[in-house]
Design a protein around this motif. Structure first.
Motif, PDB file in Angstrom:
ATOM      1  N   CYS A 124       6.949  -6.693 -38.711  1.00  0.00           N
ATOM      2  CA  CYS A 124       5.727  -7.553 -38.841  1.00  0.00           C
ATOM      3  C   CYS A 124       5.616  -8.824 -37.899  1.00  0.00           C
ATOM      4  O   CYS A 124       6.622  -9.653 -37.976  1.00  0.00           O
ATOM      5  CB  CYS A 124       5.194  -7.754 -40.236  1.00  0.00           C
ATOM      6  SG  CYS A 124       3.798  -8.726 -40.347  1.00  0.00           S
ATOM      7  N   ASP A 159       8.214  -2.612 -30.269  1.00  0.00           N
ATOM      8  CA  ASP A 159       6.964  -1.695 -31.039  1.00  0.00           C
ATOM      9  C   ASP A 159       6.987  -2.397 -32.597  1.00  0.00           C
ATOM     10  O   ASP A 159       8.078  -2.759 -33.121  1.00  0.00           O
ATOM     11  CB  ASP A 159       6.976  -0.461 -31.125  1.00  0.00           C
ATOM     12  CG  ASP A 159       6.644   0.117 -29.711  1.00  0.00           C
ATOM     13  OD1 ASP A 159       5.572   0.037 -29.235  1.00  0.00           O
ATOM     14  OD2 ASP A 159       7.689   0.909 -29.323  1.00  0.00           O
ATOM     15  N   TRP A 160       5.819  -2.706 -32.897  1.00  0.00           N
ATOM     16  CA  TRP A 160       5.632  -3.216 -34.435  1.00  0.00           C
ATOM     17  C   TRP A 160       4.823  -2.433 -35.471  1.00  0.00           C
ATOM     18  O   TRP A 160       4.078  -1.491 -35.029  1.00  0.00           O
ATOM     19  CB  TRP A 160       5.069  -4.531 -34.355  1.00  0.00           C
ATOM     20  CG  TRP A 160       5.585  -5.593 -33.641  1.00  0.00           C
ATOM     21  CD1 TRP A 160       5.611  -5.620 -32.095  1.00  0.00           C
ATOM     22  CD2 TRP A 160       6.563  -6.507 -34.236  1.00  0.00           C
ATOM     23  NE1 TRP A 160       6.520  -6.644 -31.614  1.00  0.00           N
ATOM     24  CE2 TRP A 160       7.265  -7.312 -32.629  1.00  0.00           C
ATOM     25  CE3 TRP A 160       7.046  -6.633 -35.245  1.00  0.00           C
ATOM     26  CZ2 TRP A 160       8.051  -8.186 -32.844  1.00  0.00           C
ATOM     27  CZ3 TRP A 160       7.993  -7.894 -35.119  1.00  0.00           C
ATOM     28  CH2 TRP A 160       8.628  -8.518 -34.074  1.00  0.00           C
ATOM     29  N   ASP A 161       5.193  -2.531 -36.773  1.00  0.00           N
ATOM     30  CA  ASP A 161       4.399  -1.652 -37.475  1.00  0.00           C
ATOM     31  C   ASP A 161       3.164  -2.502 -37.855  1.00  0.00           C
ATOM     32  O   ASP A 161       2.197  -1.796 -37.991  1.00  0.00           O
ATOM     33  CB  ASP A 161       5.181  -1.537 -38.911  1.00  0.00           C
ATOM     34  CG  ASP A 161       6.559  -0.897 -38.835  1.00  0.00           C
ATOM     35  OD1 ASP A 161       6.450   0.108 -38.122  1.00  0.00           O
ATOM     36  OD2 ASP A 161       7.343  -1.130 -39.348  1.00  0.00           O
ATOM     37  N   VAL A 183       0.800  -6.078 -36.750  1.00  0.00           N
ATOM     38  CA  VAL A 183       0.615  -7.244 -35.964  1.00  0.00           C
ATOM     39  C   VAL A 183      -0.666  -7.878 -36.456  1.00  0.00           C
ATOM     40  O   VAL A 183      -1.875  -7.276 -36.840  1.00  0.00           O
ATOM     41  CB  VAL A 183       0.321  -7.340 -34.579  1.00  0.00           C
ATOM     42  CG1 VAL A 183      -0.200  -8.648 -33.827  1.00  0.00           C
ATOM     43  CG2 VAL A 183       1.813  -6.760 -33.896  1.00  0.00           C
ATOM     44  N   THR A 191       1.757  -1.882 -31.547  1.00  0.00           N
ATOM     45  CA  THR A 191       1.870  -1.921 -32.975  1.00  0.00           C
ATOM     46  C   THR A 191       0.821  -0.663 -33.504  1.00  0.00           C
ATOM     47  O   THR A 191       0.193  -0.173 -32.792  1.00  0.00           O
ATOM     48  CB  THR A 191       1.122  -3.268 -33.458  1.00  0.00           C
ATOM     49  OG1 THR A 191       1.442  -3.239 -34.889  1.00  0.00           O
ATOM     50  CG2 THR A 191      -0.265  -3.330 -33.091  1.00  0.00           C
ATOM     51  N   LEU A 209      -3.055  -3.306 -36.965  1.00  0.00           N
ATOM     52  CA  LEU A 209      -3.595  -4.392 -36.128  1.00  0.00           C
ATOM     53  C   LEU A 209      -4.630  -4.949 -37.193  1.00  0.00           C
ATOM     54  O   LEU A 209      -5.554  -4.386 -37.234  1.00  0.00           O
ATOM     55  CB  LEU A 209      -4.126  -4.228 -34.732  1.00  0.00           C
ATOM     56  CG  LEU A 209      -4.645  -5.268 -33.998  1.00  0.00           C
ATOM     57  CD1 LEU A 209      -3.376  -6.372 -33.811  1.00  0.00           C
ATOM     58  CD2 LEU A 209      -5.102  -4.898 -32.650  1.00  0.00           C
TER      59      LEU A 209
END
Length: 224
Positions: free
Chosen positions: A68, A136-138, A140, A173, A176
């Motif tokens: 995150c 890459d993010w789960d 944001v 992400t 978002l």
């Protein structure tokens, strides 16, 4: 599986007493979307940080979020860090110059899974943007998201560096969440451009319309 036995696990395990509108936002709006692409535009004082912390904790409990990133104005990053820890037991690092320098790989975005970053620090640095683009993010979350603005001049869309950062975050992400009590400046074309940060396809090409685009399903505006 805690959330199956108790759908409000994050509430019951946090140091908060949420208001009904906060419960509604998290459990009836945010968690119903997969993936989440949403603009929370409630008035100041509605507790957008509380709702964000609840969302993060609930998604972690459900096994849906491991990485995150919170992006906020520089004056608010420490407040975010304090509230997420004190209210939700969420331990976030604040990204600063030393974070980059002490990074083993040279990319703190790859090494840190729970990170808070200053919006202008990211927007003004091509090097940091490049590092961000490599990850890459789960989830944001962007506070004061209206700072990521673009302006329409005739047929040309002038993108600020903050807006370009928003596009990068959008594209890297799964979930978002944009936070802003002042989501638009009264100019429909600029607002439509801003909404492309949520859904590029849905709001692209709306820049010439003379009225504000419909935001059903992607935005909540709660007025005091």
């Amino acid at each position: 599986w805690a959330h199956l036995a108790d759908p409000f696990t994050a509430v019951d395990t946090s140091n908060i007493e949420p208001y009904p509108h906060q419960i509604d936002a998290v459990y009836n709006r945010f968690l119903e979307q997969r993936p989440l692409r949403f603009l929370l535009a409630d008035d100041p004082g509605a507790g957008k940080t509380i709702m964000s912390g609840l969302l993060i904790r609930e998604l972690i409990i459900r096994g849906d979020v491991a990485r995150c990133l919170v992006v906020a104005p520089g004056s608010l990053v420490e407040q975010w860090q304090d509230e997420l820890w004190e209210r939700f037991g969420l331990e976030f690092d604040i990204m600063d110059r030393s974070t980059v320098e002490s990074s083993r790989t040279g990319n703190p975005f790859a090494e840190k899974h729970m990170l808070i970053a200053r919006i202008d620090q990211l927007a003004r640095s091509e090097d940091l943007t490049a590092k961000l683009e490599a990850t890459d993010w789960d989830l944001v979350i962007v506070d004061e998201a209206h700072k990521m603005s673009a302006h329409r001049y005739g047929r040309e869309l002038k993108k600020t560096k903050r807006f370009q950062l928003g596009e990068t975050l959008r594209d890297h992400t799964r979930h978002l969440l944009l936070l802003s009590a002042t989501p638009h400046n009264g100019k429909p074309a600029d607002f439509a451009a801003f909404l492309t940060l949520i859904d590029a396809e849905q709001f692209a090409g709306r820049f010439s319309d003379g009225e504000l685009p419909a935001t059903d399903g992607v935005m909540r505006r709660l007025v005091k």
